[in-house]
Write a protein that holds these residues in place. Structure first.
Motif, PDB file in Angstrom:
ATOM      1  N   LEU A   1      -7.772   3.400   1.840  1.00  0.00           N
ATOM      2  CA  LEU A   1      -7.869   2.216   2.696  1.00  0.00           C
ATOM      3  C   LEU A   1      -8.491   2.550   4.044  1.00  0.00           C
ATOM      4  CD1 LEU A   1      -4.350   0.706   1.962  1.00  0.00           C
ATOM      5  CD2 LEU A   1      -6.549  -0.211   1.206  1.00  0.00           C
ATOM      6  N   SER A   2      -8.397   3.790   4.456  1.00  0.00           N
ATOM      7  CA  SER A   2      -8.987   4.218   5.723  1.00  0.00           C
ATOM      8  C   SER A   2      -9.114   5.726   5.699  1.00  0.00           C
ATOM      9  CB  SER A   2      -8.119   3.776   6.918  1.00  0.00           C
ATOM     10  OG  SER A   2      -6.862   4.404   6.863  1.00  0.00           O
ATOM     11  N   ALA A   3      -9.755   6.275   6.713  1.00  0.00           N
ATOM     12  CA  ALA A   3      -9.911   7.725   6.788  1.00  0.00           C
ATOM     13  C   ALA A   3      -8.548   8.383   6.949  1.00  0.00           C
ATOM     14  CB  ALA A   3     -10.810   8.094   7.967  1.00  0.00           C
TER      15      ALA A   3
ATOM     16  N   LEU B   1      -3.025  -1.394   6.562  1.00  0.00           N
ATOM     17  CA  LEU B   1      -2.360  -2.592   6.043  1.00  0.00           C
ATOM     18  C   LEU B   1      -3.290  -3.800   6.114  1.00  0.00           C
ATOM     19  CD1 LEU B   1       0.313  -3.773   4.977  1.00  0.00           C
ATOM     20  CD2 LEU B   1       0.925  -4.262   7.352  1.00  0.00           C
ATOM     21  N   LYS B   2      -4.053  -3.894   7.195  1.00  0.00           N
ATOM     22  CA  LYS B   2      -4.988  -5.015   7.350  1.00  0.00           C
ATOM     23  C   LYS B   2      -6.048  -4.996   6.247  1.00  0.00           C
ATOM     24  CE  LYS B   2      -8.254  -7.010  10.684  1.00  0.00           C
ATOM     25  NZ  LYS B   2      -8.871  -6.828  12.034  1.00  0.00           N
TER      26      LYS B   2
ATOM     27  N   PRO C   1       0.843  -1.203   0.000  1.00  0.00           N
ATOM     28  CA  PRO C   1       0.000   0.000   0.000  1.00  0.00           C
ATOM     29  C   PRO C   1       0.876   1.250   0.000  1.00  0.00           C
ATOM     30  CG  PRO C   1       0.067  -0.969   2.186  1.00  0.00           C
ATOM     31  CD  PRO C   1       0.797  -1.927   1.283  1.00  0.00           C
ATOM     32  N   LEU C   2       0.243   2.383  -0.296  1.00  0.00           N
ATOM     33  CA  LEU C   2       0.955   3.653  -0.423  1.00  0.00           C
ATOM     34  C   LEU C   2       0.618   4.573   0.752  1.00  0.00           C
ATOM     35  CD1 LEU C   2       2.823   5.245  -2.380  1.00  0.00           C
ATOM     36  CD2 LEU C   2       0.756   6.185  -3.420  1.00  0.00           C
TER      37      LEU C   2
ATOM     38  N   PHE D   1      -3.527   3.418  13.051  1.00  0.00           N
ATOM     39  CA  PHE D   1      -3.872   3.952  11.725  1.00  0.00           C
ATOM     40  C   PHE D   1      -3.125   3.184  10.632  1.00  0.00           C
ATOM     41  CE2 PHE D   1      -2.257   7.152   8.569  1.00  0.00           C
ATOM     42  CZ  PHE D   1      -3.422   7.284   7.835  1.00  0.00           C
ATOM     43  N   LEU D   2      -1.832   2.965  10.828  1.00  0.00           N
ATOM     44  CA  LEU D   2      -1.031   2.226   9.846  1.00  0.00           C
ATOM     45  C   LEU D   2      -1.429   0.752   9.790  1.00  0.00           C
ATOM     46  CD1 LEU D   2       2.503   3.749  10.598  1.00  0.00           C
ATOM     47  CD2 LEU D   2       0.999   4.305   8.686  1.00  0.00           C
TER      48      LEU D   2
END
Length: 678
Positions: free
Chosen positions: A644-646, A665-666, A549-550, A660-661
């Motif tokens: 991937l998330s907020a 990733l999950k 992921p980025l 958050f990280l």
């Protein structure tokens, strides 16, 4: 109670159905695939998207269907030519707790995105999907169910394997707008509260300046002599305090309305305003040292004073205005510093800052006017006020270097290194300590025969700060001052950097061999030896190649909070390990002034301005894709550029940043495990 809420919800649904004719049409659905060529046995990913009308939202598919709202469901015709694998996966759905249904559900606004893994088992299959879903609007209380058919066309066997380039480009930039979580909003409120408290403290400090402190007894005497009616006196005192708050808050309002995000970026990074601020702060410092006096024109002050003598409500307002003008020579630098700290693109910060400052500033005038007997406990004006003024002069001189440092970083002039900056601060605060001890006096002061306890304690604190600065000359991070000092990369002598240079060189060679030399690496950098990228498209390609992921870091040379996050959060081993191993990192500087080749310029649809520089294009990218313009702003995306998330803003809590990280990733791994093509 819960049954009653469910009944209310179904009533709302019924109202929505009865109002069906008020909605234009069902949302438009599309099915897209990246690869339209395949061999038998291949697995493809179909991307379903729906355009959602403004002010409406569409329920997603990944929450408990017993909750109440209609869950989005996809059904496919039974056909031996293909096989549906696993369930459909929503991409970038928002989450919200519903008080009526007493549970958490997921939903989309503006655009809904779902992905479905399908195994091709025959030649040129015809795939038809039927989706059942529900859209709602909180404004009119309507909820409307729909069923739509979505044909998946264009799949052919044994083609040349060409890809839909238009779709690929669109997916690379497929950020969902306004993707905000409740947790992020809470962090924003928390930060504003902190800024309010800092501004409140600045207001209390302004009271102790020699331009303002003597005005307290003069103001109180006006109210005590104005009349014998106690209630009227209290009312006038409160009105006086409110007038002060209104005047300062109006300054913050005008600052917010007149100067938007683009101007805030210009104000905080361009060489013209920053050199001007540097000169102004030096000018105020010299004034505080007694070299000359800065005053507003007497004609302006006299006009306000005449208006205050008229009495009544208008007279009290102009009396407050006179106080603001008279105190300008001492409060001007403090107010200016608050407004400059707020120049980060957020409209609320100038208002919050001025409200906190003015509330503290007005408080003593109001309280002493209501309780005039308290005046007897105040210390008399004298030499201590001059000490406060000179101390502020040293602080202004130190802060002036910050504006010079910003110009040096943004334009890569490289004349004010971290070492030189620290040396200048050590000298300035050493002179302040000597002044407090009475070893240095100014021409307008008398030499002291003894030192008060207050000056002695203040001198001890100042010299302690000087000792704290000294290890920074050897490369100590000085995390508490990270936002105000030049970056570690400008340090000419850094022991830790010298010892780590060999391992960094090996890692860098491996990174370059796999993804190429980072663009702009001769101008920009990522801290802590993180080998990432400085261009979004290059970083996205590398993320695809590495199947990672980025992590996007929207940052800036002049961003104080960015440096603090890097020094106090990124440096933590738990965070640094994840950034180096789990993500491809890209730092997008929004204030970099390097002009790009003319072939790369474009006119932004956001403001119709030509974007010529690296920073202008990065800031425009951030505003258009995320509807945000304040830094730092951390964003996690997959290889398609989908969130991937907020996103996460300024937050010094290391554990929350690790979560958050980990959550990003999950979610990325979950998509891979389910066969989602990235």
């Amino acid at each position: 109670m819960k049954r009653l809420k469910l009944v209310m919800a179904f009533v709302m649904l019924a109202l929505g159905i009865s109002a069906y004719g008020q909605v234009t049409e069902a949302p438009e659905w599309k099915a897209e695939i990246r690869d339209k060529s395949f061999d038998a046995g291949d697995t493809i990913t179909v991307k379903f998207t729906a355009k959602i009308p403004d002010k409406w939202y569409l329920y997603s598919s990944d929450f408990n269907p017993d909750l109440g709202p209609t869950v989005t469901e996809f059904q496919f015709d039974e056909n031996p030519e293909f096989k549906v694998i696993d369930s459909v996966v929503p991409v970038g759905a928002k989450r919200k707790y519903d008080e009526i249904f007493e549970g958490e559900y997921t939903y989309f606004t503006k655009e809904a995105v779902f992905k479905q893994k399908i195994e091709i088992q025959g030649k040129d299959p015809v795939i038809n999907a039927v989706v059942s879903y529900q859209i709602c609007s909180d404004e009119n209380g309507q909820c409307i169910p729909f069923t739509s058919e979505i044909p998946v066309t264009g799949i052919k066997q044994n083609s040349t394997g060409e890809k839909n380039e238009e779709l690929e480009v669109r997916e690379m930039q497929a950020f969902q707008n306004n993707f905000r979580s409740g947790n992020e909003q809470k962090e924003g409120v928390s930060f504003l509260i902190s800024f309010f408290l800092v501004s409140f403290g600045a207001g209390l400090a302004a009271i102790l300046t020699p331009c303002v402190f003597p005005m307290i007894p003069m103001t109180v005497s006006y109210f005590t002599k104005s009349g014998s009616n106690r209630k009227k006196g209290i009312f006038q005192a409160l009105l006086y305090g409110i007038s002060i708050i209104v005047i300062y808050t109006m300054v913050g309002t005008l600052f917010s309305v007149l100067f938007g995000a683009a101007f805030a970026n210009f104000l905080s990074t361009h060489w013209i305003p920053n050199l001007l601020f540097f000169a102004v702060f030096v000018l105020f410092a010299l004034s505080f040292f007694g070299l000359f006096e800065i005053r507003l024109p007497n004609s302006l002050i006299n006009k306000m004073d005449k208006q205050s003598n008229k009495g009544g409500l208008i007279g009290i307002f102009f009396m407050a205005f006179t106080l603001v003008l008279v105190g300008f020579s001492c409060t001007g630098p403090i107010v200016g510093t608050i407004l400059l700290q707020a120049a980060g693109g957020e409209m609320l910060k100038p208002l919050v800052g001025m409200l906190g400052f003015s509330l503290a500033f007005a408080l003593p005038f109001t309280l002493f006017a209501i309780f005039p007997n308290w005046l007897r406990s105040l210390p008399k004006s004298g030499g201590w006020l001059n000490t406060v003024k000179v101390t502020l002069g040293f602080l202004e001189l130190a802060l002036a270097l910050k504006f010079l440092s910003i110009v040096d970083q943004v334009y890569h002039w490289d004349f004010l290194s971290r070492d030189l900056f620290l040396i200048l601060w050590i000298v300035i605060f050493s002179f302040l300590g000597l002044y407090l001890l009475g070893k240095i006096t100014f021409p307008h002061e008398e030499k002291r025969s003894s030192i008060s306890i207050g000056r002695m304690i203040s001198a001890l604190l100042v010299f302690s700060f000087v000792i704290y600065l000294i290890p920074g000359l050897l490369g100590a991070p000085l995390k508490g001052l990270a936002g105000y000092l030049p970056p570690m990369s400008s340090q000419e002598f850094n022991i830790s950097k010298l010892t780590a240079s060999s391992s960094i060189s090996r890692n860098e060679k491996e990174n370059i061999a796999e993804c190429g030399v980072p663009k702009y690496d001769n101008l920009l950098e990522i801290p802590h030896g993180i080998h990432g990228y400085l261009d979004y498209e290059q970083a996205l390609k590398c993320a695809k190649k590495k199947n990672k992921p980025l992590f996007i870091d929207f940052t800036g040379h002049g961003c104080v909070n960015c440096r603090e996050m890097e020094a106090r959060v990124w440096s933590d081993p738990k965070v640094l390990k994840r950034l180096k191993e789990d993500y491809v990192v890209v730092a997008l500087y929004v204030d970099e002034k390097k002009e790009l080749p003319e072939s790369e310029w474009y006119v932004s649809p956001n403001d119709n301005w030509i974007k010529k520089t690296i920073g202008a294009q990065n800031l425009d990218f951030m505003i258009q894709k995320l509807n945000a313009n304040a830094q730092p702003y951390y964003t996690l995306v997959d290889n398609d550029g989908s969130l991937l998330s907020a996103p996460k803003a300024y937050d010094l809590n290391v554990d929350r940043f690790v979560d958050f990280l980990d959550n990003g990733l999950k979610r990325y791994k979950s998509q891979n495990d389910q066969g989602i093509s990235l």
